[in-house]
Design a protein around this motif. Structure first.
Motif, PDB file in Angstrom:
ATOM      1  N   PHE A 157      28.016  39.166  39.979  1.00  0.00           N
ATOM      2  CA  PHE A 157      29.478  39.220  40.068  1.00  0.00           C
ATOM      3  C   PHE A 157      30.081  40.197  39.064  1.00  0.00           C
ATOM      4  O   PHE A 157      31.276  40.173  38.813  1.00  0.00           O
ATOM      5  CB  PHE A 157      30.064  37.826  39.849  1.00  0.00           C
ATOM      6  CG  PHE A 157      29.583  36.823  40.863  1.00  0.00           C
ATOM      7  CD1 PHE A 157      30.033  36.873  42.168  1.00  0.00           C
ATOM      8  CD2 PHE A 157      28.674  35.840  40.518  1.00  0.00           C
ATOM      9  CE1 PHE A 157      29.587  35.964  43.121  1.00  0.00           C
ATOM     10  CE2 PHE A 157      28.218  34.924  41.453  1.00  0.00           C
ATOM     11  CZ  PHE A 157      28.676  34.987  42.761  1.00  0.00           C
ATOM     12  N   ALA A 158      29.256  41.074  38.514  1.00  0.00           N
ATOM     13  CA  ALA A 158      29.730  42.022  37.503  1.00  0.00           C
ATOM     14  C   ALA A 158      30.495  43.166  38.145  1.00  0.00           C
ATOM     15  O   ALA A 158      30.355  43.459  39.333  1.00  0.00           O
ATOM     16  CB  ALA A 158      28.540  42.568  36.706  1.00  0.00           C
ATOM     17  N   GLY A 159      31.304  43.834  37.317  1.00  0.00           N
ATOM     18  CA  GLY A 159      32.051  44.982  37.792  1.00  0.00           C
ATOM     19  C   GLY A 159      31.215  46.247  37.853  1.00  0.00           C
ATOM     20  O   GLY A 159      31.487  47.146  38.638  1.00  0.00           O
ATOM     21  N   GLY A 160      30.200  46.346  37.003  1.00  0.00           N
ATOM     22  CA  GLY A 160      29.346  47.524  36.999  1.00  0.00           C
ATOM     23  C   GLY A 160      29.963  48.724  36.309  1.00  0.00           C
ATOM     24  O   GLY A 160      29.553  49.860  36.556  1.00  0.00           O
ATOM     25  N   MET A 161      30.930  48.493  35.437  1.00  0.00           N
ATOM     26  CA  MET A 161      31.552  49.602  34.716  1.00  0.00           C
ATOM     27  C   MET A 161      30.730  49.949  33.471  1.00  0.00           C
ATOM     28  O   MET A 161      30.463  49.073  32.645  1.00  0.00           O
ATOM     29  CB  MET A 161      32.982  49.241  34.326  1.00  0.00           C
ATOM     30  CG  MET A 161      33.905  49.045  35.500  1.00  0.00           C
ATOM     31  SD  MET A 161      35.597  48.652  35.000  1.00  0.00           S
ATOM     32  CE  MET A 161      35.333  47.085  34.169  1.00  0.00           C
ATOM     33  N   LEU A 162      30.334  51.189  33.366  1.00  0.00           N
ATOM     34  CA  LEU A 162      29.609  51.686  32.201  1.00  0.00           C
ATOM     35  C   LEU A 162      30.633  52.399  31.328  1.00  0.00           C
ATOM     36  O   LEU A 162      30.726  53.615  31.298  1.00  0.00           O
ATOM     37  CB  LEU A 162      28.477  52.604  32.652  1.00  0.00           C
ATOM     38  CG  LEU A 162      27.542  51.984  33.709  1.00  0.00           C
ATOM     39  CD1 LEU A 162      26.512  52.994  34.183  1.00  0.00           C
ATOM     40  CD2 LEU A 162      26.872  50.717  33.187  1.00  0.00           C
ATOM     41  N   ALA A 163      31.420  51.569  30.633  1.00  0.00           N
ATOM     42  CA  ALA A 163      32.655  52.041  29.996  1.00  0.00           C
ATOM     43  C   ALA A 163      32.702  51.660  28.521  1.00  0.00           C
ATOM     44  O   ALA A 163      33.539  50.860  28.099  1.00  0.00           O
ATOM     45  CB  ALA A 163      33.856  51.460  30.737  1.00  0.00           C
ATOM     46  N   PRO A 164      31.823  52.239  27.693  1.00  0.00           N
ATOM     47  CA  PRO A 164      31.783  51.815  26.285  1.00  0.00           C
ATOM     48  C   PRO A 164      33.041  52.156  25.502  1.00  0.00           C
ATOM     49  O   PRO A 164      33.418  51.424  24.584  1.00  0.00           O
ATOM     50  CB  PRO A 164      30.562  52.555  25.736  1.00  0.00           C
ATOM     51  CG  PRO A 164      30.403  53.743  26.633  1.00  0.00           C
ATOM     52  CD  PRO A 164      30.813  53.264  27.997  1.00  0.00           C
TER      53      PRO A 164
END
Length: 333
Positions: A42-49
Motif C-alpha cells: 500500500f506504499a506510494g513508491g515515492m523516492l523523495a528524500p
C-alpha cells in the motif's frame, strides 16, 4: 553461506537481493500465502528524500539519496525520474514557505512553469516547489519484478504454511515488521485510495500542502492515481475510515476537480512499523540481523538498510550496526 530472510515485504526482498548478489544462498520465508498484502503493498513508491526531510531527520535524506539508482539497477525500467512537484492553494501559501524552509534540493516555480510541468494543473496554483532529482515507482510492479529476478538468481521462496523454516542456516535476517517481538515498535496506520480517471494526466508525484490533511498523488499506469496517505497512531488493519476517505477525496478534488468524477477502484490500509524517533534500525544479535522501523520510508530506505545488513552478515571483523545512541545506552544499562 546459507541465509534465511524472514518476510517478503520491501525490506526482505531488498535484503535478499543484497545477500544474493554477494554470493549467499538465500531462502525467503513469508507467512502470507502470496507476495503482497503487507504495508509495502500500500506504499506510494515515492523516492523523495529531499521532500521527506520536511518532517524527517537528516539521516533519512542521507540514507535515501541513492535509492532511485538502486531500484533502477535492481528493477530496470520501473523508476520514473521526473521529480516531485509541491503546491498549495493561495490561502495556504504559508505552508509552502514552511515546507521550503525545512527542505533543500528544490527550486521555486511560478504559475507559468507549473503549467509547463503539469498542463492539467494550469491555472490552479500560483506557486510551487520542484524537487527535480526525486523519482517514483509503482511498488507492486517493483516487488513483483524483484521477486522474479531473485527467483532467476536461485533464491528459494516459501509462502504460507511452507514458510515455517528455522534450522540449517548460518544467518537469519528478520524483516517481519510489526510481527517482530520488539517493545520499542509502534504501528503507524497509513490509508490510501487508488482512483482512475482519463480526465487527468500527471507526469510526476504532486504533493498538495494543507494545514490539516496534506496529501500526495502518485500517477500509475492505466489512468490510475494513488492518493495517500494518512498517518494515524494505530495498529488497526481495518478498512479505510469514512473520515479518511472524505479527507483524501476532498484533497484530491482540491488538486483537480476532475478527481470528483474518478472511479474509486481500491482502498487500503497498511500499518507501518516505527521506532520512537521514526528512524530505521539494523541490529545484530548473534546470527540474527533485524531490519525494522522503516516507518513511511520503506522503498526509500530499504536499499540502504539491506546493504548494511549484508555487510554485517559478511563482515569478518567487529559487527556493524545502525542504531541510535539511546538504544545503545538502553542495551548497555
Amino acid at each position: 553461506m546459507r541465509v534465511l530472510v524472514k518476510g517478503a515485504g520491501v525490506a526482505g526482498l531488498t535484503a535478499a537481493f543484497e545477500l544474493a548478489t554477494r554470493g549467499a544462498a538465500v531462502t525467503v520465508a513469508e507467512t502470507t500465502d502470496r507476495l503482497g498484502g503487507n504495508a509495502s503493498w500500500f506504499a506510494g513508491g515515492m523516492l523523495a528524500p529531499w521532500c521527506e526531510r520536511e518532517s524527517a531527520e537528516q539521516t533519512v535524506l542521507d540514507l535515501g539519496r541513492d535509492a532511485a539508482d538502486w531500484w533502477d539497477a535492481a528493477t530496470p525500467g520501473l523508476v520514473t525520474r521526473a521529480g516531485t512537484l509541491v503546491v498549495a492553494a493561495p490561502r495556504d501559501a504559508g505552508e509552502l514557505d514552511r515546507f521550503a524552509s525545512r527542505t533543500s534540493g528544490h527550486r521555486r516555480v511560478d504559475e507559468d512553469e507549473i503549467a509547463l510541468l503539469e498542463p492539467d494543473l494550469a491555472g490552479h496554483f500560483r506557486r510551487g516547489l520542484l524537487f527535480p532529482d526525486e523519482a517514483h515507482l509503482d511498488p507492486r510492479q517493483a516487488m513483483a519484478a524483484l521477486h522474479d529476478r531473485l527467483a532467476a538468481m536461485g533464491v528459494d521462496f516459501h509462502f504460507g504454511a511452507d514458510a515455517r523454516l528455522g534450522s540449517g542456516f548460518d544467518h537469519q535476517i528478520d524483516c517481519t515488521g510489526m510481527a517482530a517481538v520488539d517493545d520499542r515498535l509502534r504501528g503507524v496506520r497509513g490509508e490510501m485510495l487508488i482512483l482512475r480517471t482519463p480526465d487527468v494526466l500527471l507526469s510526476r508525484p504532486v504533493r498538495l500542502l494543507h494545514p490539516r490533511f496534506p496529501l500526495y498523488i502518485v500517477p500509475r499506469n492505466d489512468h490510475r492515481f494513488m492518493v495517500g496517505a494518512t498517518m494515524i497512531e494505530s495498529q488497526s488493519t481495518g478498512p479505510v475510515t469514512a473520515r479518511s476517505m472524505t479527507e483524501l477525496l476532498g484533497a484530491a478534488y482540491a488538486l483537480h476537480p476532475a478527481f470528483g468524477e474518478a472511479g474509486i477502484i481500491e482502498t487500503g490500509a497498511g500499518v507501518r512499523p516505527a521506532f520512537p524517533d521514526n528512524l530505521p534500525r539494523v541490529e545484530a544479535l548473534g546470527s540474527t540481523v533485524a531490519i525494522n522501523g522503516l516507518y513511511r520510508h520503506g522503498f526509500l530506505l530499504a536499499p540502504a538498510m539491506a546493504r548494511l545488513a549484508a555487510e554485517i552478515v559478511f563482515s569478518h571483523d567487529k559487527p556493524l550496526e545502525f542504531a541510535h545512541e539511546t538504544d545503545r545506552q538502553r542495551r548497555s544499562a
